[in-house]
Design a protein around this motif. Structure first.
Motif, short mmCIF file in Angstrom:
data_model
loop_
_atom_site.label_atom_id
_atom_site.label_comp_id
_atom_site.label_asym_id
_atom_site.label_seq_id
_atom_site.Cartn_x
_atom_site.Cartn_y
_atom_site.Cartn_z
N ALA A 1 0.83 -1.20 0.00
CA ALA A 1 0.00 0.00 0.00
C ALA A 1 0.87 1.25 0.00
CB ALA A 1 -0.91 0.00 1.22
N PRO A 2 0.39 2.31 -0.66
CA PRO A 2 1.10 3.59 -0.62
C PRO A 2 1.12 4.15 0.80
CG PRO A 2 -0.58 3.58 -2.33
CD PRO A 2 -0.80 2.37 -1.51
N PRO A 3 2.07 5.00 1.12
CA PRO A 3 2.11 5.63 2.44
C PRO A 3 0.94 6.61 2.63
CG PRO A 3 3.87 6.48 1.05
CD PRO A 3 3.20 5.40 0.29
N GLN A 4 0.57 6.81 3.87
CA GLN A 4 -0.53 7.73 4.19
C GLN A 4 -0.27 9.13 3.65
OE1 GLN A 4 -3.52 6.84 5.64
NE2 GLN A 4 -4.11 8.89 4.97
N ALA A 5 0.99 9.56 3.63
CA ALA A 5 1.33 10.90 3.12
C ALA A 5 0.89 11.06 1.66
CB ALA A 5 2.82 11.16 3.26
N ASP B 1 -5.61 13.36 -1.84
CA ASP B 1 -6.92 13.91 -1.45
C ASP B 1 -6.95 15.41 -1.67
OD1 ASP B 1 -7.95 11.43 -0.76
OD2 ASP B 1 -7.68 11.73 1.40
N LYS B 2 -5.89 16.09 -1.25
CA LYS B 2 -5.82 17.54 -1.42
C LYS B 2 -5.79 17.92 -2.91
CE LYS B 2 -3.11 21.59 -0.33
NZ LYS B 2 -1.80 22.12 -0.07
N TYR B 3 -4.92 17.24 -3.67
CA TYR B 3 -4.77 17.54 -5.09
C TYR B 3 -6.07 17.29 -5.85
CZ TYR B 3 -3.03 17.43 -9.86
OH TYR B 3 -2.84 17.67 -11.20
#
Length: 125
Positions: free
Chosen positions: A16-20, A26-28
């Motif tokens: 899985a990708p990192p939470q960052a 989400d912001k983008y």
């Protein structure tokens, strides 16, 4: 206004990708949605449950996943809308840069293709 499909291809099963990255995405995507550029999109499950229908020489064959021969698979997609091709390219580059910044261990390809407004003309036969 031209529409585009963005695809993300990457190695399957790398975790899985990192939470960052999720937070930055989400912001983008929120910003792109607010500007009318991001119309729809999402991640895809792995190929373990994928089903392909292969047509060769007039015959259709069903091939179920997983696909051991697949090195990279499409892991996500987005339907995008921009005024110009140049703006779409810039947006796709920004999207790819998020991965480089927040998940540098990941090798991925972010592909951008314009959606045809009309079907191609049929071949003369």
């Amino acid at each position: 206004m031209p529409r585009f499909m963005g695809f993300v291809k990457m190695e399957e099963g790398i975790g899985a990708p990192p939470q960052a990255l999720f937070d930055a995405m989400d912001k983008y995507i929120g910003e792109q949605s607010a500007q009318g550029h991001f119309l729809d999109g999402g991640g895809l499950f792995g190929t373990e449950d994928a089903v392909n229908f292969v047509v060769r020489k007039g015959e259709t064959t069903r091939v179920d996943g997983p696909y051991a021969e697949a090195k990279e698979v499409v892991g996500g997609w987005a339907l995008l809308q921009y005024d110009t091709l140049e703006e779409a390219i810039k947006g796709q580059e920004e999207f790819a840069e998020l991965h480089a910044t927040y998940w540098p261990e990941c090798s991925m390809v972010a592909t951008l293709r314009q959606v045809a407004d009309e079907p191609p003309a049929p071949a003369e036969g």
